[in-house]
Design a protein around this motif. Structure first.
Motif, PDB file in Angstrom:
ATOM      1  N   ARG A   1     -38.430 -44.074  32.332  1.00  7.99           N
ATOM      2  CA  ARG A   1     -39.642 -43.790  33.094  1.00  7.99           C
ATOM      3  C   ARG A   1     -39.550 -44.365  34.500  1.00  7.99           C
ATOM      4  O   ARG A   1     -39.889 -43.711  35.485  1.00  7.99           O
ATOM      5  CB  ARG A   1     -40.853 -44.361  32.368  1.00  7.99           C
ATOM      6  N   VAL A   2     -39.074 -45.600  34.620  1.00  7.83           N
ATOM      7  CA  VAL A   2     -38.945 -46.235  35.935  1.00  7.83           C
ATOM      8  C   VAL A   2     -37.906 -45.508  36.773  1.00  7.83           C
ATOM      9  O   VAL A   2     -38.115 -45.252  37.961  1.00  7.83           O
ATOM     10  CB  VAL A   2     -38.589 -47.737  35.771  1.00  7.83           C
ATOM     11  N   PHE A   3     -36.785 -45.142  36.169  1.00  6.85           N
ATOM     12  CA  PHE A   3     -35.723 -44.447  36.882  1.00  6.85           C
ATOM     13  C   PHE A   3     -36.214 -43.104  37.419  1.00  6.85           C
ATOM     14  O   PHE A   3     -36.016 -42.780  38.599  1.00  6.85           O
ATOM     15  CB  PHE A   3     -34.524 -44.244  35.947  1.00  6.85           C
ATOM     16  N   VAL A   4     -36.876 -42.319  36.583  1.00  9.16           N
ATOM     17  CA  VAL A   4     -37.385 -41.009  37.003  1.00  9.16           C
ATOM     18  C   VAL A   4     -38.448 -41.167  38.077  1.00  9.16           C
ATOM     19  O   VAL A   4     -38.483 -40.398  39.050  1.00  9.16           O
ATOM     20  CB  VAL A   4     -37.924 -40.224  35.783  1.00  9.16           C
ATOM     21  N   THR A   5     -39.313 -42.158  37.956  1.00  9.09           N
ATOM     22  CA  THR A   5     -40.349 -42.396  38.961  1.00  9.09           C
ATOM     23  C   THR A   5     -39.727 -42.733  40.310  1.00  9.09           C
ATOM     24  O   THR A   5     -40.173 -42.230  41.356  1.00  9.09           O
ATOM     25  CB  THR A   5     -41.277 -43.533  38.509  1.00  9.09           C
ATOM     26  N   HIS A   6     -38.688 -43.552  40.309  1.00 10.89           N
ATOM     27  CA  HIS A   6     -38.038 -43.910  41.568  1.00 10.89           C
ATOM     28  C   HIS A   6     -37.297 -42.725  42.184  1.00 10.89           C
ATOM     29  O   HIS A   6     -37.269 -42.571  43.409  1.00 10.89           O
ATOM     30  CB  HIS A   6     -37.078 -45.081  41.361  1.00 10.89           C
ATOM     31  N   ILE A   7     -36.698 -41.897  41.361  1.00 12.49           N
ATOM     32  CA  ILE A   7     -36.045 -40.678  41.871  1.00 12.49           C
ATOM     33  C   ILE A   7     -37.092 -39.776  42.530  1.00 12.49           C
ATOM     34  O   ILE A   7     -36.876 -39.245  43.630  1.00 12.49           O
ATOM     35  CB  ILE A   7     -35.311 -39.932  40.740  1.00 12.49           C
ATOM     36  N   PHE A   8     -38.224 -39.599  41.883  1.00 14.56           N
ATOM     37  CA  PHE A   8     -39.293 -38.762  42.449  1.00 14.56           C
ATOM     38  C   PHE A   8     -39.823 -39.355  43.750  1.00 14.56           C
ATOM     39  O   PHE A   8     -40.022 -38.639  44.734  1.00 14.56           O
ATOM     40  CB  PHE A   8     -40.431 -38.614  41.427  1.00 14.56           C
ATOM     41  N   ALA A   9     -40.026 -40.674  43.790  1.00 16.05           N
ATOM     42  CA  ALA A   9     -40.517 -41.327  45.002  1.00 16.05           C
ATOM     43  C   ALA A   9     -39.501 -41.175  46.138  1.00 16.05           C
ATOM     44  O   ALA A   9     -39.880 -40.955  47.290  1.00 16.05           O
ATOM     45  CB  ALA A   9     -40.801 -42.803  44.735  1.00 16.05           C
ATOM     46  N   GLY A  10     -38.222 -41.292  45.825  1.00 14.41           N
ATOM     47  CA  GLY A  10     -37.188 -41.104  46.837  1.00 14.41           C
ATOM     48  C   GLY A  10     -37.175 -39.684  47.376  1.00 14.41           C
ATOM     49  O   GLY A  10     -36.971 -39.462  48.575  1.00 14.41           O
ATOM     50  N   PHE A  11     -37.407 -38.711  46.511  1.00 10.82           N
ATOM     51  CA  PHE A  11     -37.464 -37.316  46.952  1.00 10.82           C
ATOM     52  C   PHE A  11     -38.648 -37.082  47.883  1.00 10.82           C
ATOM     53  O   PHE A  11     -38.509 -36.426  48.923  1.00 10.82           O
ATOM     54  CB  PHE A  11     -37.554 -36.392  45.734  1.00 10.82           C
ATOM     55  N   VAL A  12     -39.801 -37.636  47.544  1.00 15.46           N
ATOM     56  CA  VAL A  12     -40.981 -37.501  48.406  1.00 15.46           C
ATOM     57  C   VAL A  12     -40.720 -38.180  49.746  1.00 15.46           C
ATOM     58  O   VAL A  12     -41.046 -37.636  50.805  1.00 15.46           O
ATOM     59  CB  VAL A  12     -42.237 -38.085  47.717  1.00 15.46           C
ATOM     60  N   TRP A  13     -40.109 -39.364  49.730  1.00 15.39           N
ATOM     61  CA  TRP A  13     -39.775 -40.068  50.972  1.00 15.39           C
ATOM     62  C   TRP A  13     -38.827 -39.220  51.820  1.00 15.39           C
ATOM     63  O   TRP A  13     -38.988 -39.123  53.040  1.00 15.39           O
ATOM     64  CB  TRP A  13     -39.134 -41.422  50.653  1.00 15.39           C
ATOM     65  N   LEU A  14     -37.856 -38.592  51.171  1.00 16.33           N
ATOM     66  CA  LEU A  14     -36.914 -37.738  51.890  1.00 16.33           C
ATOM     67  C   LEU A  14     -37.625 -36.563  52.538  1.00 16.33           C
ATOM     68  O   LEU A  14     -37.309 -36.190  53.685  1.00 16.33           O
ATOM     69  CB  LEU A  14     -35.830 -37.246  50.927  1.00 16.33           C
ATOM     70  N   LEU A  15     -38.586 -35.974  51.864  1.00 13.55           N
ATOM     71  CA  LEU A  15     -39.347 -34.871  52.454  1.00 13.55           C
ATOM     72  C   LEU A  15     -40.097 -35.326  53.704  1.00 13.55           C
ATOM     73  O   LEU A  15     -40.111 -34.629  54.725  1.00 13.55           O
ATOM     74  CB  LEU A  15     -40.336 -34.305  51.439  1.00 13.55           C
ATOM     75  N   PHE A  16     -40.736 -36.490  53.639  1.00  9.82           N
ATOM     76  CA  PHE A  16     -41.430 -37.009  54.818  1.00  9.82           C
ATOM     77  C   PHE A  16     -40.453 -37.310  55.947  1.00  9.82           C
ATOM     78  O   PHE A  16     -40.725 -37.026  57.111  1.00  9.82           O
ATOM     79  CB  PHE A  16     -42.228 -38.273  54.467  1.00  9.82           C
ATOM     80  N   TYR A  17     -39.307 -37.870  55.614  1.00 14.77           N
ATOM     81  CA  TYR A  17     -38.307 -38.211  56.628  1.00 14.77           C
ATOM     82  C   TYR A  17     -37.786 -36.961  57.323  1.00 14.77           C
ATOM     83  O   TYR A  17     -37.710 -36.903  58.551  1.00 14.77           O
ATOM     84  CB  TYR A  17     -37.152 -38.971  55.968  1.00 14.77           C
TER      85      TYR A  17
END
Length: 59
Positions: A36-52
């Motif tokens: 759960r933590v791993f998937v959540t961090h992957i999703f958060a990184g993807f959202v951060w990448l979209l903003f970047y």
């Protein structure tokens, strides 16, 4: 056929065998939390990448 809860044990998801509810349950819980933590961090990184990428896009 009686379920696993009626006999006081649980079913292992991979083998289909009963356990007595000792350390295997904790191992599965820890694995689930890690996933759960791993998937959540992957999703958060993807959202951060979209903003970047959106911030650095030519306007």
């Amino acid at each position: 056929m009686a379920g696993p809860r009626e006999h006081g044990g649980t079913w292992k998801a991979t083998m289909g065998e009963r356990t007595s509810g000792t350390g295997d349950d904790e191992e599965w819980k820890a694995r689930g939390v890690f996933l759960r933590v791993f998937v959540t961090h992957i999703f958060a990184g993807f959202v951060w990448l979209l903003f970047y990428v959106g911030e650095h896009a030519p306007k």
